[in-house]
Write a protein that holds these residues in place. Structure first.
Motif, mmCIF file in Angstrom:
data_model
loop_
_atom_site.group_PDB
_atom_site.id
_atom_site.type_symbol
_atom_site.label_atom_id
_atom_site.label_comp_id
_atom_site.label_asym_id
_atom_site.label_seq_id
_atom_site.Cartn_x
_atom_site.Cartn_y
_atom_site.Cartn_z
ATOM 1 N N PHE A 20 -10.986 7.304 6.065
ATOM 2 C CA PHE A 20 -10.382 6.819 7.306
ATOM 3 C C PHE A 20 -11.116 7.320 8.550
ATOM 4 O O PHE A 20 -10.699 7.053 9.664
ATOM 5 C CB PHE A 20 -8.893 7.223 7.368
ATOM 6 C CG PHE A 20 -8.000 6.207 6.734
ATOM 7 C CD1 PHE A 20 -7.381 5.240 7.493
ATOM 8 C CD2 PHE A 20 -7.790 6.193 5.371
ATOM 9 C CE1 PHE A 20 -6.553 4.280 6.916
ATOM 10 C CE2 PHE A 20 -6.977 5.247 4.770
ATOM 11 C CZ PHE A 20 -6.351 4.290 5.548
ATOM 12 N N SER A 23 -6.338 1.907 0.198
ATOM 13 C CA SER A 23 -6.834 2.279 1.524
ATOM 14 C C SER A 23 -7.941 1.337 1.965
ATOM 15 O O SER A 23 -7.972 0.892 3.120
ATOM 16 C CB SER A 23 -7.368 3.714 1.506
ATOM 17 O OG SER A 23 -6.396 4.613 1.065
ATOM 18 N N ASN A 56 0.827 -1.207 0.000
ATOM 19 C CA ASN A 56 0.000 0.000 0.000
ATOM 20 C C ASN A 56 0.860 1.256 0.000
ATOM 21 O O ASN A 56 0.520 2.243 -0.656
ATOM 22 C CB ASN A 56 -0.919 -0.005 1.225
ATOM 23 C CG ASN A 56 -1.903 -1.142 1.195
ATOM 24 O OD1 ASN A 56 -2.087 -1.780 0.174
ATOM 25 N ND2 ASN A 56 -2.539 -1.411 2.308
ATOM 26 N N SER A 66 -1.923 5.614 6.759
ATOM 27 C CA SER A 66 -2.640 6.895 6.711
ATOM 28 C C SER A 66 -1.696 8.059 7.016
ATOM 29 O O SER A 66 -1.780 9.103 6.379
ATOM 30 C CB SER A 66 -3.847 6.897 7.653
ATOM 31 O OG SER A 66 -3.455 6.830 8.987
ATOM 32 N N SER A 101 -2.264 0.220 9.418
ATOM 33 C CA SER A 101 -3.261 1.170 8.936
ATOM 34 C C SER A 101 -2.903 2.593 9.342
ATOM 35 O O SER A 101 -2.981 3.520 8.530
ATOM 36 C CB SER A 101 -4.642 0.786 9.493
ATOM 37 O OG SER A 101 -5.612 1.693 9.062
ATOM 38 N N PHE A 135 -9.941 11.304 1.319
ATOM 39 C CA PHE A 135 -9.127 10.325 2.032
ATOM 40 C C PHE A 135 -9.433 10.367 3.526
ATOM 41 O O PHE A 135 -9.582 9.329 4.174
ATOM 42 C CB PHE A 135 -7.636 10.588 1.776
ATOM 43 C CG PHE A 135 -6.720 9.635 2.479
ATOM 44 C CD1 PHE A 135 -6.488 8.373 1.952
ATOM 45 C CD2 PHE A 135 -6.106 9.983 3.662
ATOM 46 C CE1 PHE A 135 -5.650 7.482 2.603
ATOM 47 C CE2 PHE A 135 -5.265 9.103 4.320
ATOM 48 C CZ PHE A 135 -5.047 7.846 3.784
#
Length: 181
Positions: free
Chosen positions: A178, A94, A65, A137, A133, A174
């Motif tokens: 999240f 994502s 990712n 981010s 994660s 984005f």
């Protein structure tokens, strides 16, 4: 890639067949980003093939990712930042990391409710996925901030103001994904 260009089935067969060769060739630090650039250039006129290949590269763990994020924010990809395809690939990357975390969270809850012997393993897996994660981010947010504060690539088809507006809209999307807004 030419061998796999007939259908998605052909493409998946070719990727599966040459999986070991591809992973051996991707030993350099920027090689995954370069592979994504090659895929992007090869399927310039077919966003469906491009997205499919990049998704399969993530599924087979050929690219990570983080590599997707690095490619999306590279000058080569940002030249066409006003187009949708590269942002869709970032959204998919994502989504994959968020789905993995959600699945592991559900497994952990089930193990906890059933007092399962795998509870500790699942907790460790969940913590690792949550860490990944968060790292992803944070990496993407840093990339957004660095690109917003810099000039667009030399061959970019849009003005500075439009470039900044595009990046700000994508950043907001984005953040919604999240759950930051």
């Amino acid at each position: 890639m030419i061998q796999g260009s007939k259908t998605n089935s052909h493409l998946e067969t070719v990727l599966t067949r040459y999986l070991k060769v591809i992973t051996v060739l991707l030993t350099e630090e920027d090689s995954a980003v370069n592979l994504l650039s090659v895929v992007n250039d090869f399927w310039m006129n077919s966003s469906q093939h491009r997205s499919y290949v990049m998704s399969k590269l993530m599924t087979y763990r050929i690219v990570k990712n983080i590599d997707i994020a690095d490619w999306v924010f590279s000058d080569a990809a940002l030249i066409n930042c006003h187009r949708f395809h590269s942002w869709e690939v970032l959204k998919e990357a994502s989504g994959k990391i968020l789905a993995k975390t959600a699945d592991l969270r559900e497994l952990y809850k089930e193990s906890k409710a059933a007092n399962d012997s795998k509870l500790e393993n699942r907790k460790a897996s969940l913590e690792e996925a949550e860490h990944d994660s968060q790292q992803f981010s944070l990496h993407v947010m840093t990339k957004f901030m660095n690109r917003i504060s810099s000039n667009p690539p030399k061959d970019c088809a849009i003005t500075n103001t439009a470039f900044e507006d595009t990046l700000c809209r994508r950043l907001k999307a984005f953040c919604r994904l999240f759950g930051y807004v």
